[in-house]
Each structure stands twice: as structure tokens, then as C-alpha cells.
Motif scaffolding. Sequence first.
Motif, mmCIF file in Angstrom:
data_model
loop_
_atom_site.group_PDB
_atom_site.id
_atom_site.type_symbol
_atom_site.label_atom_id
_atom_site.label_comp_id
_atom_site.label_asym_id
_atom_site.label_seq_id
_atom_site.Cartn_x
_atom_site.Cartn_y
_atom_site.Cartn_z
ATOM 1 N N MET A 1 -36.611 -44.376 -60.483
ATOM 2 C CA MET A 1 -37.879 -43.836 -60.006
ATOM 3 C C MET A 1 -38.797 -44.967 -59.535
ATOM 4 N N ARG A 2 -39.057 -45.008 -58.236
ATOM 5 C CA ARG A 2 -40.032 -45.986 -57.736
ATOM 6 C C ARG A 2 -41.427 -45.597 -58.205
ATOM 7 N N ASN A 3 -41.688 -44.314 -58.177
ATOM 8 C CA ASN A 3 -42.893 -43.735 -58.768
ATOM 9 C C ASN A 3 -42.564 -42.278 -59.094
ATOM 10 N N ARG A 4 -43.565 -41.525 -59.476
ATOM 11 C CA ARG A 4 -43.296 -40.160 -59.910
ATOM 12 C C ARG A 4 -42.868 -39.245 -58.761
ATOM 13 N N ASP A 5 -43.036 -39.708 -57.533
ATOM 14 C CA ASP A 5 -42.715 -38.873 -56.374
ATOM 15 C C ASP A 5 -41.531 -39.384 -55.558
ATOM 16 N N PHE A 6 -40.919 -40.508 -55.978
ATOM 17 C CA PHE A 6 -39.890 -41.120 -55.121
ATOM 18 C C PHE A 6 -38.725 -41.590 -55.988
ATOM 19 N N ALA A 7 -37.509 -41.135 -55.624
ATOM 20 C CA ALA A 7 -36.309 -41.452 -56.408
ATOM 21 C C ALA A 7 -35.290 -42.187 -55.541
ATOM 22 N N TYR A 8 -34.536 -43.063 -56.203
ATOM 23 C CA TYR A 8 -33.438 -43.785 -55.567
ATOM 24 C C TYR A 8 -32.119 -43.413 -56.249
ATOM 25 N N LEU A 9 -31.085 -43.188 -55.453
ATOM 26 C CA LEU A 9 -29.727 -43.094 -55.981
ATOM 27 C C LEU A 9 -29.167 -44.511 -56.046
ATOM 28 N N ALA A 10 -28.679 -44.906 -57.230
ATOM 29 C CA ALA A 10 -28.243 -46.296 -57.428
ATOM 30 C C ALA A 10 -26.894 -46.339 -58.137
ATOM 31 N N ASP A 11 -26.407 -47.567 -58.360
ATOM 32 C CA ASP A 11 -25.196 -47.864 -59.124
ATOM 33 C C ASP A 11 -23.946 -47.216 -58.517
ATOM 34 N N PHE A 12 -23.430 -47.864 -57.497
ATOM 35 C CA PHE A 12 -22.196 -47.420 -56.845
ATOM 36 C C PHE A 12 -20.987 -48.193 -57.384
ATOM 37 N N GLY A 13 -21.040 -48.525 -58.668
ATOM 38 C CA GLY A 13 -19.972 -49.337 -59.262
ATOM 39 C C GLY A 13 -18.653 -48.610 -59.425
ATOM 40 N N LEU A 14 -18.667 -47.270 -59.453
ATOM 41 C CA LEU A 14 -17.421 -46.512 -59.616
ATOM 42 C C LEU A 14 -17.052 -45.752 -58.356
ATOM 43 N N VAL A 15 -17.562 -46.189 -57.227
ATOM 44 C CA VAL A 15 -17.352 -45.432 -55.991
ATOM 45 C C VAL A 15 -15.882 -45.366 -55.615
ATOM 46 N N LYS A 16 -15.577 -44.290 -54.894
ATOM 47 C CA LYS A 16 -14.260 -44.140 -54.283
ATOM 48 C C LYS A 16 -14.468 -44.049 -52.784
ATOM 49 N N ASN A 17 -13.828 -44.912 -52.057
ATOM 50 C CA ASN A 17 -13.943 -44.916 -50.610
ATOM 51 C C ASN A 17 -12.770 -44.141 -50.032
ATOM 52 N N THR A 18 -13.069 -42.969 -49.487
ATOM 53 C CA THR A 18 -11.994 -42.118 -48.961
ATOM 54 C C THR A 18 -11.409 -42.679 -47.669
ATOM 55 N N ARG A 19 -12.052 -43.641 -47.084
ATOM 56 C CA ARG A 19 -11.558 -44.216 -45.844
ATOM 57 C C ARG A 19 -10.771 -45.503 -46.067
ATOM 58 N N SER A 20 -10.697 -45.954 -47.323
ATOM 59 C CA SER A 20 -9.944 -47.178 -47.625
ATOM 60 C C SER A 20 -9.313 -47.035 -49.004
ATOM 61 N N VAL A 21 -8.027 -46.781 -49.033
ATOM 62 C CA VAL A 21 -7.326 -46.625 -50.306
ATOM 63 C C VAL A 21 -7.379 -47.910 -51.114
ATOM 64 N N ALA A 22 -7.380 -49.032 -50.458
ATOM 65 C CA ALA A 22 -7.389 -50.317 -51.152
ATOM 66 C C ALA A 22 -8.670 -50.512 -51.941
ATOM 67 N N GLU A 23 -9.746 -49.851 -51.519
ATOM 68 C CA GLU A 23 -11.013 -50.029 -52.197
ATOM 69 C C GLU A 23 -11.263 -48.977 -53.276
ATOM 70 N N SER A 24 -10.284 -48.111 -53.538
ATOM 71 C CA SER A 24 -10.418 -47.103 -54.580
ATOM 72 C C SER A 24 -9.683 -47.591 -55.817
#
Length: 430
Positions: A117-140
Motif C-alpha cells: 500500500m503506497r497509501n490508503r487509496d493506492f495498491a501495488y502488486l509485488a513479489d514475482f519471485g514464484l512467477v511462471k513464464n508461459t512464453r519461456s519454459v526455461a524460466e519456469s
Amino acid sequence: MSDIYLACDTHSDQEVALKLVSMNNEEYCQRFQQEVRATASLSHGHILPALDHGEFDCWCYLVMPYVSSGTLRDLTEAGPLSLDETGTYLHQISSALHYAHQHGIIHRDIKPSNILMRNRDFAYLADFGLVKNTRSVAESLTETGFLIGTAAYMAPELAEEDATYLSDIYSLGIILFQMLTGDVPFHGSTPIGTFMQHLSKQPSRPSQVNPHLPVELDAVVLRALAKEPARRYQSALALDQAYQEALAAYARRCADSQRTTQRFGVLLHKRPRSAAAAAVALAAMATLSLGASAHVFYDAYATSGSTISNSIVQHTNSSSPILDQALYMGNSLGKPELPKPPVTSTPPPVAPVTTAVPVITPPASVANPVTSHASSKAHGHEKVKKNGPDHHGRDNGNGAEKHNSNDPGNGNGPEKHNGGDYGYGHGGKN
């Protein structure tokens, strides 16, 4: 896996978050580098951006903006959020997640602690540490036989299948449930136990957990949490749109209820008799349908060409919006004060009193005796007033009997008596 430090950017003189991973742990370093590439490839207003990244000595690093207002988890732990706040955060995170999906990135760890939460009205999606890249098998980097994610937010199909964008939508549905109710739908004593409930149990309706919620939201949340991926919303934006439509339906229902109340007010001024009858009928039906214990309706009346003078008053042991609408239908001077109900009491039955009346036979030598009023009272009779003048020439009251002089009669009836009549009867001739 990684360490995060509060640092200062010497070029901009701003506080930043510095994330470090040692290169000595090859697996962690690979995952970290995958997160760096995914974050750097996404440019969206509600995705926490990467300001800088690279390697230094034996460390991999990632520089991000420092967000000081906590996470969405901090807010939900304090209790349910308002409908407007929930809609705001859902819209922001849905748009960010949809953008990531369009770029082939599956987050796989959507949860409140990863929404900053940057403030009470603004949110960020964070932490892409477990991401799966459907366009690159090597990166999954998913190891066979391991569940990736947080048990309370994991989709049930992950027990047998790889993660898809529909798995992220399920996790977003769990967050929506938590924002509305203040809690997640499933709890277990262990992470595996919690995950198994996603497989075997149906979630409760949000309005059951939080009775203040409109029922229109139940269908939205339950569809997002469908066990079968094909039955869920097919995009994060579709979930957000369904939530906004449910809020609009709820607003229309409230507006319709308000217009109904206003129509009664117009009817009251134009047709007071019809308004009174309609209000009494409405309140009576509401009382019967809701099981209210209504005691009395009173003082509901109207005259031609005038408004209801004392409105409609109901005394009840319970209340409801319908009964509240019928409670006061108004008058020209505004709402009257609530009067006290009339007190009615039934007097106890009085046992009849029987008085024995002795029969007095006058002496034969007395030709025309005159019985005094005092002796009349002694025999248990009331003093009777008469309209005409008595034998003394005086008017003795309102009686209807006509008596001649020398009439000492004590009768209570309308009979005509002649002189010498000594009757003591109560309404009969003697």
C-alpha cells in the motif's frame, strides 16, 4: 531466500528497498534473477517497478521503491473493508494481474502480503519471485512433486496440474472474500490440511460470514472460487467487472426502496384516505410476514380535503425497514411525537345486590297517610325527582311521572298514579 534492506539512493536522495540474494545459493539466485526479469518486463501503474538490478561482488540485487504504508494484509487483519475500498483495491490489482497475464506472466503467489500500500487509496502488486513464464519454459522453475504457493490462497487444481492464469484468478477470489469478511474461507491445522479443504469443502457465502454485505456479492465471490477452473471468471478484469455490476444492482435495489417510500409521501398528500389504508395494509402484512409482535394500531383517520391528523402509529416489539416506513406517514406539520397508547381496562364484574323490601300495611284507621322521604330512604329506595309540582306545590326534578296531590308514591317507572296510591314498586303498578 532473500534479504531486504532500507537504503538511500545517493543519486536521487530517496529511500528505496534493496533486495539481496547470495550467489552462493544457485537455486535461490536463479529464482531471483527470474523475478528481476519478470518485474523489469512489466510496466504498469499498479505493479511495483524495478528501479535497478544487477550483480555486485557475490550478491544479486534488485532496487525497488520503498513503500511505507504496509500491506493489504495489515488492513484485512483489522476487519472487513468497506465496499468502496474493496472495489478500489480489486480494480487496481485486477488490472495489474490482467496486464501480467497478457504478457505471459503467471504470478502464482497472489496474497494480501504481496500487495503493498503506497497509501490508503493506492495498491501495488509485488513479489514475482514464484512467477511462471508461459512464453519461456526455461524460466519456469517448478520442481516436480512440489506445491508452489501459499496454502490459504492456492487453487485446488494445483494438486494435479500446473498453474495457469485461472489459478491466479482463484487466489484473487480468496483475497476478495477476505476483504469483504476479514478472513479467508478455509483454515487447517497445517498447510497441507488447509490446502485439502480447497479440494473438499465449499466456501461459505460472504453474506453469511458478514451479515452486513449485500447478497448480490455472493454469486460473484463464489464463482471466482469455483472448484473447476472453467466455471470461474476467465479473466481478472471479468471478475472486477462482475463486482462493479453487483454493487450497481445493490444500489438500484436501495434506490427502488427509497422511491417506494417517496411514493407513499406523495400519496399521503394527494389521497390521504388511500394512503392511510395502504399504510395500514403494508404494516399489517409486514407484521405477519416478519413475525413481529404488533400490539395496537390507533388514531389513523383522515377527513375529506385534509391530511391525516395523527398519522399511523404502531407499537411493536421488533422493527424492520418496512415497518419503519409505515410507522409515520406524516402530516402537514411534520412527524408527530409518538403518543402513548390508550389505556383500556375492563372493570371487574359487580355482583348484584338484592335488598329485601318489607311490606308495610298501614293501619286501617289512617285514611290518607303521607310517607316521608326519610322513610322512603329507610326502605332502600332512591329519592325520585318529578317534573310537575308535588302536593306541596314544589317542582322536584326531572321525573316523567305525573302525580296528584296526596301521592307519596316512590315508584321509578313512568306510570300514572292517583291519590291514595302507596306503591313501592320499581317500574310496576301497585
